[in-house]
Each structure stands twice: as structure tokens, then as C-alpha cells.
Design a protein around this motif. Structure first.
Motif, PDB file in Angstrom:
ATOM      1  N   LEU A   6       0.760  -1.223  -0.059  1.00 59.63           N
ATOM      2  CA  LEU A   6       0.274   0.130   0.028  1.00 59.63           C
ATOM      3  C   LEU A   6       0.846   1.289  -0.094  1.00 59.63           C
ATOM      4  O   LEU A   6       1.817   1.398   0.857  1.00 59.63           O
ATOM      5  N   THR A   7       0.912   2.197  -0.878  1.00 63.82           N
ATOM      6  CA  THR A   7       1.284   3.533  -0.843  1.00 63.82           C
ATOM      7  C   THR A   7       0.476   4.615  -1.094  1.00 63.82           C
ATOM      8  O   THR A   7      -0.743   4.394  -1.835  1.00 63.82           O
ATOM      9  N   GLY A   8       0.725   5.785  -0.633  1.00 61.48           N
ATOM     10  CA  GLY A   8      -0.032   6.973  -0.803  1.00 61.48           C
ATOM     11  C   GLY A   8       0.338   7.938   0.130  1.00 61.48           C
ATOM     12  O   GLY A   8       1.271   8.071   0.660  1.00 61.48           O
ATOM     13  N   THR A   9      -0.761   8.773   0.298  1.00 64.36           N
ATOM     14  CA  THR A   9      -0.672   9.911   1.280  1.00 64.36           C
ATOM     15  C   THR A   9      -1.839  10.064   2.155  1.00 64.36           C
ATOM     16  O   THR A   9      -2.953   9.655   1.978  1.00 64.36           O
ATOM     17  N   VAL A  43       5.904   5.898   7.492  1.00 66.11           N
ATOM     18  CA  VAL A  43       4.811   7.085   7.149  1.00 66.11           C
ATOM     19  C   VAL A  43       5.983   8.080   7.648  1.00 66.11           C
ATOM     20  O   VAL A  43       6.223   8.237   8.713  1.00 66.11           O
ATOM     21  N   THR A  44       6.103   8.916   6.791  1.00 64.01           N
ATOM     22  CA  THR A  44       7.212   9.941   6.647  1.00 64.01           C
ATOM     23  C   THR A  44       6.584  11.179   6.332  1.00 64.01           C
ATOM     24  O   THR A  44       5.886  11.431   5.261  1.00 64.01           O
ATOM     25  N   PRO A  45       6.547  12.125   6.945  1.00 62.25           N
ATOM     26  CA  PRO A  45       6.106  13.659   6.995  1.00 62.25           C
ATOM     27  C   PRO A  45       6.974  14.241   5.801  1.00 62.25           C
ATOM     28  O   PRO A  45       8.057  14.152   5.616  1.00 62.25           O
ATOM     29  N   ARG A  46       6.227  14.992   5.291  1.00 61.86           N
ATOM     30  CA  ARG A  46       6.660  15.941   4.327  1.00 61.86           C
ATOM     31  C   ARG A  46       7.228  17.298   5.051  1.00 61.86           C
ATOM     32  O   ARG A  46       6.585  17.756   6.053  1.00 61.86           O
ATOM     33  N   ASP A  53       3.763  10.696   3.555  1.00 63.70           N
ATOM     34  CA  ASP A  53       3.896   9.603   2.624  1.00 63.70           C
ATOM     35  C   ASP A  53       3.749   8.234   3.563  1.00 63.70           C
ATOM     36  O   ASP A  53       4.432   8.097   4.453  1.00 63.70           O
ATOM     37  N   VAL A  54       3.160   7.180   2.861  1.00 59.50           N
ATOM     38  CA  VAL A  54       2.612   6.101   3.555  1.00 59.50           C
ATOM     39  C   VAL A  54       3.172   5.174   2.502  1.00 59.50           C
ATOM     40  O   VAL A  54       3.042   5.033   1.446  1.00 59.50           O
ATOM     41  N   SER A  55       3.979   3.787   3.095  1.00 63.76           N
ATOM     42  CA  SER A  55       4.432   2.868   2.438  1.00 63.76           C
ATOM     43  C   SER A  55       4.509   1.749   3.254  1.00 63.76           C
ATOM     44  O   SER A  55       5.011   1.566   4.338  1.00 63.76           O
TER      45      SER A  55
END
Length: 95
Positions: A6-9, A43-46, A53-55
């Protein structure tokens, strides 16, 4: 066996939503990474502070579905249900 990715925002509309995500996210990440079948959960903040960003990667659909059920029943799931998510799910070889 086919893995699930699963990837996305995750996008917050307000600074209040972003503060809620920052407060609850560490426990959600820890619980998710501890689940059977979780290969990756990032889960990485921009820089803007309102978008993450979620991976995620799980060994199989059953593990991913169990993760989804646990998440929906958790404090994270109920407190952040209104926050905008844009995800793409794909299946293929795990790992």
C-alpha cells in the motif's frame, strides 16, 4: 504467496489534524510493525507538515486484511477516520 503493498498519502486539512497525527502516529507505527506479516510500515512527513507519505508491505492479503481490521478498531482509526487518504494497493511477490 502474494504480498500486499500500500502506498500513498495522508493529508491533513488543518494544523489541528496534523497535531493529532503527530501525537498518535508513533503508537500506530509501533503496533503495525509488530503485527504478524508486516514487512514494512513507513509513514514519513513531508516538509509542509500536513502531508505524510505512507508505504506499507505485508506478506499476504490475510495479514494486510488483519492489519486493516486492527487499525479500524484502534484509537488511531477512530480519531483519524476523517483525515484524507489517497492510497494505491497492489499485490505481487512478497519481500
Amino acid at each position: 504467496m502474494s504480498g500486499v503493498t500500500l502506498t500513498g498519502t495522508l493529508t491533513c486539512a488543518t494544523t489541528g489534524e496534523a497535531a493529532l497525527v503527530r501525537r498518535l502516529l508513533p503508537a500506530h507505527i509501533a503496533a503495525s510493525r509488530a503485527e504478524p506479516g508486516c514487512l514494512r510500515f513507513d509513514v514519513t512527513p513531508r516538509a509542509c507538515g500536513r502531508v505524510w507519505d505512507v508505504s506499507e508491505e505485508f506478506t499476504c492479503a490475510d495479514a494486510f486484511d488483519a492489519h486493516q481490521r486492527r487499525t479500524q478498531a484502534s484509537l488511531w482509526g477512530s480519531a483519524t477516520a476523517h483525515i484524507t487518504r489517497a492510497f494505491t494497493r497492489s499485490e505481487g511477490p512478497a519481500g
